[in-house]
Design an enzyme around this catalytic site. Structure first.
Site, PDB file in Angstrom:
ATOM      1  CE1 TYR A  28      -3.770  -2.364   0.273  1.00  0.00           C
ATOM      2  CE2 TYR A  28      -2.751  -3.158   2.296  1.00  0.00           C
ATOM      3  CZ  TYR A  28      -3.695  -3.291   1.294  1.00  0.00           C
ATOM      4  OH  TYR A  28      -4.570  -4.329   1.317  1.00  0.00           O
ATOM      5  CE  LYS A  47      12.825  -6.635  25.324  1.00  0.00           C
ATOM      6  NZ  LYS A  47      12.918  -6.069  26.690  1.00  0.00           N
ATOM      7  CG  ASP A  87      15.559  -4.572  28.238  1.00  0.00           C
ATOM      8  OD1 ASP A  87      15.985  -5.738  28.230  1.00  0.00           O
ATOM      9  OD2 ASP A  87      14.423  -4.278  28.654  1.00  0.00           O
ATOM     10  CG  ASP A 136      25.784  -3.604  13.991  1.00  0.00           C
ATOM     11  OD1 ASP A 136      27.005  -3.357  14.074  1.00  0.00           O
ATOM     12  OD2 ASP A 136      25.033  -3.035  13.192  1.00  0.00           O
ATOM     13  CG  ASP A 161      28.269   0.924  16.812  1.00  0.00           C
ATOM     14  OD1 ASP A 161      28.888  -0.027  16.295  1.00  0.00           O
ATOM     15  OD2 ASP A 161      27.867   1.905  16.153  1.00  0.00           O
TER      16      ASP A 161
END
Ligand code: GGG
Length: 349
Positions: free
Chosen positions: A144, A186, A218, A242, A246
């Site tokens: 859409y 998670k 988290d 990843d 960082d």
């Protein structure tokens, strides 16, 4: 293994063009101390190639790479080409075609490097990022387009084979170090793939004598800031690994120092060595990029090729340059890329 190696070099984009030659100078210097010879074969692939040919590498690029003992990559990506083209046209196909399913990313305190942390406790852990599947997937689509109900779908792909093989690598690594392994999960929010990840990790580590913890991503990110010294080996999915790497590099000073090895542990294909950082278009061409991530990746390549002593010498050389107070701007110093490289070369002994 022969002491002569053919290395495919893809300096790529942006600061890759500056840090790769710097690292090659350092690799050549340390190799000379060990009667190792390298044939560095330059492959001018990347965004310039894309602008001329409409693709990031030649049609037979992967076949060309297969002829080499290892791949030494700088960075990919420029602002005028979508990242989806640059990553999926070069970096990701190489990782997948050559079954480089481990992305090994060390996070370590470096001498004289100021970190954002209040404590100067030593940090030294390894992130084992799954590198061939997971959240990085081509499965999905958009529907859409342009209408109010426009939607996007992205299908993660987690296979028992893929999770087990990367966990097995991480478990062996942990067994050779502190015997502690952390798995990033998670499974409270992502209710299909992450419980599956946990199950396969648990099955795989059952045969090892390890202390294994499964930590929600988290909470793991928060703990990495609060007590990064509490980790030794972390195994994580493609996306989680990843992001964590960082964060880890920022905690130890700068993303400019972070190295990585895309490993094919079975050695049936060449492995690829690249810094964690990207092409940094904001500083490209200024001669100020930090070459440590690339040099350290070169040291990981030496180690993989069977030269652990040469690898340690190269790491010791850039650590000695840092200890002498020579630093690039991202680390609060004033040295240019070439000044820092000269300082490393002076210490390759
Ligand atoms: N050093 C290679 C490079 O340019 N990496 C930037 C990047 O965005 N990598 C994505 C990834 O590692 O998955």
């Amino acid at each position: 293994m022969a002491d002569h190696h053919s290395i495919a070099v893809i300096a790529g984009d942006g600061i890759g063009q500056e840090v790769v030659p710097a690292a090659i100078e350092c690799l050549t210097a340390v190799a000379g101390l060990h009667s190792i010879t390298f044939d560095f074969v330059d492959l001018p692939w990347g965004s310039d190639y894309y602008q001329k040919h409409g693709r990031m590498m030649p049609v037979d690029g992967l076949e060309q790479l297969a002829a080499h003992d290892a791949i030494f990559l700088g960075a990919v990506g420029i602002p005028s080409i979508p990242d989806t083209e640059t990553l999926w046209g070069l970096l990701i196909p190489i990782r997948r075609y050559f079954e480089q399913y481990v992305n090994l990313r060390p996070v370590k305190t470096l001498p004289s490097v100021v970190t954002p942390l209040a404590s100067d406790r030593f940090i030294d852990f390894l992130i084992v990022r799954e590198n061939c599947e997971g959240e990085y997937s081509e499965v999905g689509g958009r529907v859409y387009r342009g209408l109010p109900q426009e939607s996007a779908f992205q299908q993660s792909v987690f296979t028992r084979f893929g999770v087990a093989r990367v966990t097995n690598f991480a478990a062996n690594l942990a067994a050779s170090r502190s015997r502690r392994l952390t798995s990033a999960t998670k499974s409270n929010g992502i209710v299909h793939t992450m419980p599956f990840w946990d199950e396969v990790v648990a099955d795989t580590v059952a045969g090892f004598d390890l202390e294994v913890e499964s930590v929600l991503i988290d909470a793991l990110a928060a703990r990495m800031v609060l007590s990064p010294w509490s980790f030794d080996v972390i195994v994580a999915s493609n996306l989680f690994g990843d992001i964590l790497s960082d964060l880890g590099s920022a905690l130890t000073g700068s993303i400019g120092v972070a190295p990585s090895a895309n490993l094919n542990p079975e050695r049936t294909h060449p492995s690829m060595f690249e810094p964690v950082h990207g092409s940094a278009p904001d500083i490209a061409g200024m001669g100020i990029a930090n070459p440590i991530g690339q040099i350290w990746s070169g040291a990981m390549m030496l180690d993989h090729l069977g030269y652990p002593e040469a690898a340690s010498q190269l790491v010791a050389a850039f650590e000695a340059a840092l200890a002498a107070g020579i630093r690039t701007r991202d680390l609060g110093g004033t040295a240019s890329t070439s000044e820092f490289t000269t300082a490393v070369l002076d210490r390759v002994t």
